[in-house]
Scaffold this motif. Structure first.
Motif, PDB file in Angstrom:
ATOM      1  N   ASN A   1       0.829  -1.205   0.000  1.00  0.00           N
ATOM      2  CA  ASN A   1       0.000   0.000   0.000  1.00  0.00           C
ATOM      3  C   ASN A   1       0.864   1.256   0.000  1.00  0.00           C
ATOM      4  O   ASN A   1       2.033   1.209   0.340  1.00  0.00           O
ATOM      5  CB  ASN A   1      -0.898   0.008   1.244  1.00  0.00           C
ATOM      6  N   LYS A   2       0.241   2.340  -0.353  1.00  0.00           N
ATOM      7  CA  LYS A   2       0.938   3.627  -0.329  1.00  0.00           C
ATOM      8  C   LYS A   2       0.364   4.463   0.810  1.00  0.00           C
ATOM      9  O   LYS A   2      -0.513   5.288   0.603  1.00  0.00           O
ATOM     10  CB  LYS A   2       0.775   4.342  -1.669  1.00  0.00           C
ATOM     11  N   PHE A   3       0.901   4.206   2.005  1.00  0.00           N
ATOM     12  CA  PHE A   3       0.484   4.968   3.177  1.00  0.00           C
ATOM     13  C   PHE A   3       1.383   6.187   3.331  1.00  0.00           C
ATOM     14  O   PHE A   3       2.450   6.264   2.719  1.00  0.00           O
ATOM     15  CB  PHE A   3       0.584   4.115   4.445  1.00  0.00           C
ATOM     16  N   ASP A   4       0.956   7.102   4.184  1.00  0.00           N
ATOM     17  CA  ASP A   4       1.816   8.234   4.530  1.00  0.00           C
ATOM     18  C   ASP A   4       3.088   7.701   5.176  1.00  0.00           C
ATOM     19  O   ASP A   4       3.099   6.634   5.796  1.00  0.00           O
ATOM     20  CB  ASP A   4       1.099   9.171   5.516  1.00  0.00           C
ATOM     21  N   ARG A   5       4.137   8.477   5.054  1.00  0.00           N
ATOM     22  CA  ARG A   5       5.437   8.067   5.585  1.00  0.00           C
ATOM     23  C   ARG A   5       5.374   7.758   7.083  1.00  0.00           C
ATOM     24  O   ARG A   5       5.965   6.804   7.565  1.00  0.00           O
ATOM     25  CB  ARG A   5       6.483   9.152   5.303  1.00  0.00           C
ATOM     26  N   TYR A   6       4.629   8.576   7.822  1.00  0.00           N
ATOM     27  CA  TYR A   6       4.570   8.354   9.267  1.00  0.00           C
ATOM     28  C   TYR A   6       3.850   7.053   9.610  1.00  0.00           C
ATOM     29  O   TYR A   6       4.158   6.409  10.608  1.00  0.00           O
ATOM     30  CB  TYR A   6       3.947   9.543  10.004  1.00  0.00           C
ATOM     31  N   VAL A   7       2.882   6.636   8.787  1.00  0.00           N
ATOM     32  CA  VAL A   7       2.202   5.359   9.015  1.00  0.00           C
ATOM     33  C   VAL A   7       3.196   4.221   8.793  1.00  0.00           C
ATOM     34  O   VAL A   7       3.288   3.288   9.607  1.00  0.00           O
ATOM     35  CB  VAL A   7       0.970   5.193   8.102  1.00  0.00           C
ATOM     36  N   ASN A   8       3.947   4.299   7.695  1.00  0.00           N
ATOM     37  CA  ASN A   8       4.966   3.285   7.428  1.00  0.00           C
ATOM     38  C   ASN A   8       5.962   3.197   8.575  1.00  0.00           C
ATOM     39  O   ASN A   8       6.324   2.107   9.016  1.00  0.00           O
ATOM     40  CB  ASN A   8       5.709   3.587   6.128  1.00  0.00           C
ATOM     41  N   ASP A   9       6.392   4.345   9.054  1.00  0.00           N
ATOM     42  CA  ASP A   9       7.371   4.386  10.135  1.00  0.00           C
ATOM     43  C   ASP A   9       6.795   3.796  11.417  1.00  0.00           C
ATOM     44  O   ASP A   9       7.418   2.939  12.049  1.00  0.00           O
ATOM     45  CB  ASP A   9       7.833   5.835  10.354  1.00  0.00           C
ATOM     46  N   GLN A  10       5.598   4.235  11.798  1.00  0.00           N
ATOM     47  CA  GLN A  10       4.992   3.781  13.057  1.00  0.00           C
ATOM     48  C   GLN A  10       4.709   2.284  13.059  1.00  0.00           C
ATOM     49  O   GLN A  10       5.058   1.582  14.001  1.00  0.00           O
ATOM     50  CB  GLN A  10       3.698   4.544  13.344  1.00  0.00           C
TER      51      GLN A  10
ATOM     52  N   GLN B   1      -8.247   1.993   4.187  1.00  0.00           N
ATOM     53  CA  GLN B   1      -6.919   1.847   3.603  1.00  0.00           C
ATOM     54  C   GLN B   1      -6.436   0.402   3.638  1.00  0.00           C
ATOM     55  O   GLN B   1      -5.515   0.045   2.914  1.00  0.00           O
ATOM     56  CB  GLN B   1      -5.930   2.774   4.303  1.00  0.00           C
TER      57      GLN B   1
END
Length: 114
Positions: free
Chosen positions: A27-36, A86
């Motif tokens: 998926n293409k999540f926001d960077r902060y979602v990927n990080d968290q 999402q």
């Protein structure tokens, strides 16, 4: 092989992390979602491993408690992603089942160290 690598909970935590990571890669999540989500899911097996290396019961309990809290953090993130359409309900349920099992095992380990 290290002792923690033989633990069923560690093996299950690695699978849980890989499945969370696969959701992130698909998926293409926001960077902060990927990080968290990436950090929280990675934290579970890492804290199990680190806790297993501690000598005192209190230290081991602390790391296992942190691992369990990271499982909860992952579910909160996934729940929010599902609410935002999402990820699918099916994806959430699949990971919740794995997380629930991890949480129960970790809880038993924590209680045994009390």
């Amino acid at each position: 092989m290290f002792d923690f690598q033989k633990l069923e909970v560690y093996k299950k935590a690695k699978v849980f992390h890989v499945e969370c990571k696969n959701i992130l890669l698909a998926n293409k999540f926001d960077r902060y979602v990927n990080d968290q989500l990436g950090r929280a899911s990675f934290s579970v097996p890492l804290n199990i491993a680190e806790g297993s290396g501690k000598f005192s019961k209190a230290d081991r309990r602390n790391y296992f408690t942190t691992a369990r809290a990271s499982v909860f953090e992952c579910i909160a993130i996934l729940d929010i992603l599902c609410d935002g359409n999402q990820i699918t309900t099916s994806e959430l349920e699949q990971l919740m089942n794995k997380a629930d099992e991890l949480s129960r095992i970790l809880y038993a380990m924590i209680k045994n160290l009390s």
